[in-house]
Design a protein around this motif. Sequence first.
Motif, PDB file in Angstrom:
ATOM      1  N   THR A   1       6.000   3.166  -0.619  1.00 42.32           N
ATOM      2  CA  THR A   1       5.156   1.977  -0.532  1.00 42.32           C
ATOM      3  C   THR A   1       5.625   1.117   0.632  1.00 42.32           C
TER       4      THR A   1
ATOM      5  N   ASP B   1      -8.610   1.251  -0.671  1.00 39.69           N
ATOM      6  CA  ASP B   1      -8.160   2.195  -1.709  1.00 39.69           C
ATOM      7  C   ASP B   1      -6.662   2.110  -1.948  1.00 39.69           C
ATOM      8  N   GLY B   2      -5.968   1.274  -1.160  1.00 38.20           N
ATOM      9  CA  GLY B   2      -4.548   1.039  -1.386  1.00 38.20           C
ATOM     10  C   GLY B   2      -3.592   2.056  -0.793  1.00 38.20           C
ATOM     11  N   TRP B   3      -4.005   2.759   0.280  1.00 42.55           N
ATOM     12  CA  TRP B   3      -3.080   3.722   0.874  1.00 42.55           C
ATOM     13  C   TRP B   3      -3.336   3.871   2.369  1.00 42.55           C
TER      14      TRP B   3
ATOM     15  N   VAL C   1       0.841  -1.197   0.000  1.00 39.23           N
ATOM     16  CA  VAL C   1       0.000   0.000   0.000  1.00 39.23           C
ATOM     17  C   VAL C   1       0.879   1.251   0.000  1.00 39.23           C
ATOM     18  N   GLU C   2       0.331   2.324  -0.547  1.00 44.46           N
ATOM     19  CA  GLU C   2       1.064   3.593  -0.576  1.00 44.46           C
ATOM     20  C   GLU C   2       1.016   4.256   0.799  1.00 44.46           C
ATOM     21  N   ALA C   3       2.115   4.887   1.162  1.00 42.95           N
ATOM     22  CA  ALA C   3       2.177   5.720   2.362  1.00 42.95           C
ATOM     23  C   ALA C   3       2.121   7.164   1.881  1.00 42.95           C
ATOM     24  N   ARG C   4       1.080   7.896   2.313  1.00 42.35           N
ATOM     25  CA  ARG C   4       0.896   9.294   1.896  1.00 42.35           C
ATOM     26  C   ARG C   4       1.005  10.207   3.103  1.00 42.35           C
TER      27      ARG C   4
ATOM     28  N   VAL D   1       2.532  11.131  -2.107  1.00 41.60           N
ATOM     29  CA  VAL D   1       2.946   9.745  -1.924  1.00 41.60           C
ATOM     30  C   VAL D   1       4.408   9.727  -1.494  1.00 41.60           C
TER      31      VAL D   1
END
Length: 175
Positions: free
Chosen positions: A118, A158-160, A106-109, A115
């Motif tokens: 990951t 949502d992948g983040w 998952v992305e780290a924001r 972004v």
Amino acid sequence: MANDQKLILVGHVAGGFGVRGEVRITAYTADPLALTAYGPLLRADGSHGLSLTQTRATKDGVVGRAKEIATKEEADALRNLKLYVPRDAFPAPEEDEFYLADLIGVEARDPQGLVLGTVKAVQNFGADDMLEIAPVLGGPTWYLPFTKEAVPDLHLSDGWLLAVRPEEVGEREPD
């Protein structure tokens, strides 16, 4: 097995046990005996590793028989073999629950939505879980404590996730 199937590390071979070809496995699961319920245990590349036929619990895993092992020497030869199962072998988590393995990729924001990178791995060096972040621009990975302060929001569907980097601590001032 499909190349995109996520594998979850569930244990490793600790060596032989006794003289009859039993194997010791250190389990990373909440219930060590669950290792027999997952079906064949796989190697990191997804190939077949071990098929446990009988097991009994020990303080840190299981001792048992595997179809592939007939002697103590064969069991000892597999020492340190890491054992995996496909992610879909686990039951679906309850609502508002997840497996740590689901954080990988998952992305780290940051709070502004930028972004940062990951999640490459979830590590635990003895204190708490740490997210190993691979920076989006390359370079060495960095660690983010997996705490409510550092990761206040998860949006796994949502992948983040929201990553709040701790303030860096400099050299201590002399007294």
